[in-house]
Design an enzyme around this catalytic site. Sequence first.
Site, PDB file in Angstrom:
ATOM      1  CB  ALA A 170      -0.921   0.007   1.212  1.00  0.00           C
ATOM      2  CE1 TYR A 171       3.502   1.434   4.444  1.00  0.00           C
ATOM      3  CE2 TYR A 171       5.731   0.679   4.028  1.00  0.00           C
ATOM      4  CZ  TYR A 171       4.676   0.856   4.886  1.00  0.00           C
ATOM      5  OH  TYR A 171       4.782   0.453   6.195  1.00  0.00           O
ATOM      6  CB  SER A 172       3.999   5.547  -2.701  1.00  0.00           C
ATOM      7  OG  SER A 172       4.475   6.412  -1.698  1.00  0.00           O
TER       8      SER A 172
END
Length: 326
Positions: free
Chosen positions: A60-62
């Site tokens: 889910a990061y960036s």
Amino acid sequence: MDYINLGRTGLKVSRLCLGCMTYGVPERGTHPWTLDEAQSRPLIQQGLEQGINFFDTANAYSDGTSEEIVGRALKDFARRDEVVLATKVYMPLRNKPNVGGLSRKAIFNAIDESLQRLGTDYVDLYQIHRWDYATPIEETLEALHDVVKAGKARYIGASSMYAWQFAKALYTAERHGWTRFVSMQNHVNLLNREEEREMLPLCAAEGIGVIPWSPLARGRLTRDWDATSERSDTDAFGRTLYGAAEDADRQVVEAVARVAEARGVPRAQVALAWVAQKAEVTAPIIGASKPHHLEDAVAALELELTEEEITQLEAPYVPHAVVGFS
């Protein structure tokens, strides 16, 4: 750099883990303070050169771009068998049914998409980012077990949940003969020590590796109480973590400053040394957006705090509400 077994496994990890939420396309996701690929790569390379072999990211990061940047950098700067690559599953990348969560369908889709973005056949540590109240833990654990047996992950870990939930997961896996969690990525720093009550003793008793996130309280322990940063000004999640006990928290920040001044070292080294010296902790997860962040982190491992200094740092703390589980 020293290396240590992750929990009861034979997996050797550096005493620092480089957290890669900082690296990603700024326009993607909810972190406008992230560094783009050109800015990220030198820091990942520096981490490797300083002996860090443990890298943590999440799908889910960036919007997945963190995995892409980290995967390309590690391919260019390291041998795959010499690094420990961790990612996570749970947070939805899109607001659609079955895209997030920990159902069998979601996990099977997410691992394949993460491997594609990372450019690898397997991850060393596959972690559930949060507890999924909408999915039976049996379904999640069996799916993770199948991911391991398919060779797509070597180990599995968990993050940020109640101790009773983690105990239930460990017991359920053992009862069914499924792959067991080997690590806990939780919230531990001088401004939030609630994990000392139940989670850290549970991990010690069960031989679980502990890899705390936000050991510097998102930078709050490294600067004056009223000072801000670009990240703190735009970090919506970070604002939910701190400030409920403002007077006590301010006193903790001031204690860090006094100890650091007496030692003649940056505050970051003192705050990180406190986390790293805890007997239950395997490897704090550090964020690095500047070269000196990595330098301070490595130096913190050599900083031995005295009992008197630890008492001074811990004395102002008051109980806090549980945060960071959602």
